[in-house]
Design an enzyme around this catalytic site. Structure first.
Site, PDB file in Angstrom:
ATOM      1  N   GLY A 195       0.810  -1.208   0.000  1.00 45.58           N
ATOM      2  CA  GLY A 195       0.000   0.000   0.000  1.00 45.58           C
ATOM      3  C   GLY A 195       0.843   1.258   0.000  1.00 45.58           C
ATOM      4  N   CYS A 196       0.391   2.278   0.725  1.00 37.06           N
ATOM      5  CA  CYS A 196       1.080   3.569   0.730  1.00 37.06           C
ATOM      6  C   CYS A 196       2.484   3.485   1.312  1.00 37.06           C
ATOM      7  CB  CYS A 196       0.255   4.589   1.504  1.00 37.06           C
ATOM      8  SG  CYS A 196      -1.338   4.989   0.726  1.00 37.06           S
ATOM      9  N   ALA A 197       2.785   2.446   2.069  1.00 35.86           N
ATOM     10  CA  ALA A 197       4.128   2.275   2.626  1.00 35.86           C
ATOM     11  C   ALA A 197       5.108   1.712   1.612  1.00 35.86           C
ATOM     12  CB  ALA A 197       4.070   1.360   3.853  1.00 35.86           C
ATOM     13  N   GLY A 198       4.615   1.326   0.433  1.00 33.78           N
ATOM     14  CA  GLY A 198       5.446   0.603  -0.528  1.00 33.78           C
ATOM     15  C   GLY A 198       6.609   1.391  -1.090  1.00 33.78           C
TER      16      GLY A 198
END
Length: 348
Positions: A141-144
């Site tokens: 997700g956005c942490a990728g």
């Protein structure tokens, strides 16, 4: 220190269709207002999102109609490859390299699936060697952006002298579902956008910003905070309005423990490179990261011009920081499904 990975280049790419926030609100009103009693109460989220423009892989009118999973998947593959090729080519050129010089590729996405994976499809298309080591990563997700860059750095460290290409692409707009008239989907419509980025890394090379350390933390009992539901026509977005509070309450000890391992405190940071999660998330991060504040204006600028491109966003902020001549220790920060914090310490 000599084995730490170095960033030889960073590059980004945006799809061709650009919408301003007023046009996006008008489209959302046409889709949802007649089916949502609370539309007018919720509509200010568009004005308050901190976004002026965003880019998408399809023209705005495409999103006004329902589309099935096969169509979305085909568009994802075609458009993701186009954007990755553009970003990857620019990153290689900036590093003075050719595709044949790449020894390994790490490719991150959470907004679509493809088998063979995206980087496998790029081998022949871009001219990478057949023996290129590949690592496709899905689900961060956005942490990728932060975690994917960290994984690429780990591969570079494990193979000194080898050159690693990090690729990330998110086509968040393809998860938009015009038939889902819910507050969560409306907020997603106000925030999310498409984009891609690439970076070239090598360990044992004295050039470029140094990846000093990376870390992550997944809080127990938080799986429902952010993620996807798999629906018959594609992905349905899940995210909680509690994310800013979670950042304020739970990120500080995780952040301090990570920095302490590097013999640092927040006051030792020269700047920050934050994922553009939205106004409330950026405000919470600014409070938590204080007194380190240099770089928050870059995150706000990327949010304003490009919206929230999930994992790709933080790479746009990194590119902007580099272009503006930032120096010293910089902390990359992003939050993603799990619910997880992703941290990488760079020396620019």
């Amino acid at each position: 220190m000599m084995t730490d990975p170095r960033l030889l280049s960073v590059a980004t790419a945006l799809p061709p269709h650009c919408f301003d926030q007023e046009a996006t609100l008008a489209a959302a009103r046409a889709m949802f207002a007649h089916r949502m009693r609370d539309f007018d109460r919720l509509a200010p989220v568009f004005a308050n999102a901190g976004i002026q423009t965003r880019h998408a892989v399809r023209p705005l009118e495409w999103y006004l109609e329902p589309h099935g999973w096969p169509e979305r998947a085909a568009i994802f593959t075609d458009c993701a490859l186009d954007l990755l090729e553009e970003a990857g080519t620019k990153a290689l050129e900036r590093a003075g390299l050719r595709p044949a010089d790449i020894d390994a590729i790490v490719c991150v996405t959470t907004t679509g699936i493809a088998t063979p994976s995206l980087e496998a499809r790029l081998l022949d298309r871009m001219g990478f060697r057949p023996d290129t080591v590949r690592l496709p990563i899905f689900g961060l997700g956005c942490a990728g952006g932060v975690l994917g860059l960290a994984r690429a750095g780990m591969m570079a460290r494990a193979m000194p002298g080898s050159t690693v290409l990090f690729l990330v692409v998110e086509l968040c707009s393809l998860a938009h579902r015009s038939e889902e008239a819910t507050p969560t989907n409306l907020v997603a419509t106000a925030l999310f956008a498409d984009g891609a980025a690439a970076a070239v890394l090598r360990a044992g090379d004295g050039r470029g910003p140094r990846l000093r350390a990376s870390g992550e933390h997944t809080w127990p009992g938080t799986r429902g905070i952010m993620g996807w539901r798999v629906e018959s026509d594609g992905f349905g977005v899940i995210f909680s309005q509690d994310i800013p509070k979670l950042v304020r309450d739970r990120l500080p000890p995780v952040l301090d423990a990570f920095l302490s391992k590097q013999g640092m405190t927040r006051a030792d940071l020269a700047g920050v490179i934050c994922h553009t999660g939205g106004t409330k998330v950026l405000q919470a991060l600014a409070e938590v990261l204080a007194p380190a504040s240099d770089g928050m204006d870059d995150a706000w600028a990327v949010l304003r011009d490009c919206g929230n491109m999930s994992a790709a966003s933080v790479m746009f902020v990194l590119e902007r920081r580099l272009s503006r001549g930032a120096t010293g220790p910089q902390l990359m920060v992003a939050l993603g499904p799990g619910f997880s914090a992703a941290l990488t310490l760079l020396e620019l």
